[in-house]
Write a protein that holds these residues in place. Sequence first.
Motif, short mmCIF file in Angstrom:
data_model
loop_
_atom_site.label_atom_id
_atom_site.label_comp_id
_atom_site.label_asym_id
_atom_site.label_seq_id
_atom_site.Cartn_x
_atom_site.Cartn_y
_atom_site.Cartn_z
N LEU A 233 -2.66 -40.24 46.52
CA LEU A 233 -3.95 -40.92 46.50
C LEU A 233 -5.10 -39.94 46.70
O LEU A 233 -6.15 -40.05 46.04
CB LEU A 233 -3.98 -42.00 47.59
CG LEU A 233 -3.06 -43.21 47.37
CD1 LEU A 233 -3.03 -44.08 48.62
CD2 LEU A 233 -3.53 -44.03 46.18
N GLU B 283 0.27 -41.26 50.15
CA GLU B 283 -1.00 -40.82 50.72
C GLU B 283 -1.49 -39.53 50.07
O GLU B 283 -2.67 -39.40 49.71
CB GLU B 283 -0.82 -40.62 52.23
CG GLU B 283 -2.10 -40.22 52.94
CD GLU B 283 -1.89 -40.07 54.44
OE1 GLU B 283 -2.86 -39.70 55.13
OE2 GLU B 283 -0.75 -40.33 54.91
N ARG C 92 -3.23 -48.31 48.76
CA ARG C 92 -3.88 -47.62 49.86
C ARG C 92 -3.03 -47.63 51.13
O ARG C 92 -3.07 -46.68 51.92
CB ARG C 92 -5.25 -48.26 50.14
CG ARG C 92 -6.04 -47.58 51.27
CD ARG C 92 -7.44 -48.11 51.35
NE ARG C 92 -8.23 -47.73 50.19
CZ ARG C 92 -8.81 -48.57 49.35
NH1 ARG C 92 -8.67 -49.88 49.55
NH2 ARG C 92 -9.51 -48.15 48.32
#
Length: 355
Positions: A178, A175, A169
């Motif tokens: 994810l 990013e 995370r």
Amino acid sequence: MSEDQNRRRGPVLIELDAPEKPTTGTGPRHESRGDGPNPADAPPIDEASLTLPRPRTMEMVTRLVGRPPSALTRFFINSGVALFTFLLSIAALDFINRLLDSYPVLGWIGIALFAMFTLAALGMAWREYRAWARFARIDAIQRQAGAALADDSMDKARQATDQLLALYRKRPELEWNLKRLAEARGDVFDARSLLTLAETELLAALDQEARREIEAASRTVAAATALIPLALADVAAALAANLRMIRRMAEIYGGRAGAVGGWRLARTVMTHLVATGAVAAGDDLIHTVAGGGVLAKLSRRFGEGVVNGALTARVGIAAMEVCRPLPFMAQPRPKVGNLVTRGLRGLFGSDAPDR
């Protein structure tokens, strides 16, 4: 009478059995034409075996890292470290007490420095603990993913995916990946498909970075073996390159390795290498070893360097399997031959992009 005379004047063919020739040797008997020697009866010619270079450097590195100390050795080291720490602390306290009596200001400076050193030691111990806590998280994800694949359990696959998202995370370079995984995971209703999606979205880019680290380490070990003439200098260079590569594998896949943790991780990788049978030369290593044998005819050190680089690549692949949160499913498992080829190509200045 005329017919009988013509029959008597005709040619007469008398067939005689050819005498058998004695056979020599242990080979099978073959029929031959004429009285000359038969090539089939010749003894086989022994082909000259290709002498393969012995990877002495990597053998020494594996022996240094992979062999665990005995119980007596561990007791000796631990008791020695405890005794040295105790004597050093007593000497430091006695010195500070005498310094306080003679020079109070210098004594208080010594107390402050001793306190700073104690805090630094506690900080390093805390960092080592956090590093192994992250490795424990990665190991838990590996076990959860293996159980999900074995049982075809969607619940376990979701738990492994949630832990993987929590692990990465805080990685800014992941990013966008994810977000894609969080959006697409609701459309998957199969355990293997969900873990394959997580592997493709999160670990594909990390695998490329890990491959580049293995290529760099293989190139370093091959060059050190071929160019360093000293006996133990190439062993030290190979050991440093392998330890750095293993530490980088941990950092790439989300782990941390401190001073003590890096050595323990290297021992874990060597243990995994032996347990999985990856030390033996397989299809991905035998061509590289044969290539090293051919190069050994031109330069023994260079041929040995190629074989040492191949074994370094094998250690790097084992480090990937230990530090990677998920097993290889959709992404191809790296091969030793490809890694060594690209590593040696980079040695001569070619840095073509990955395909």
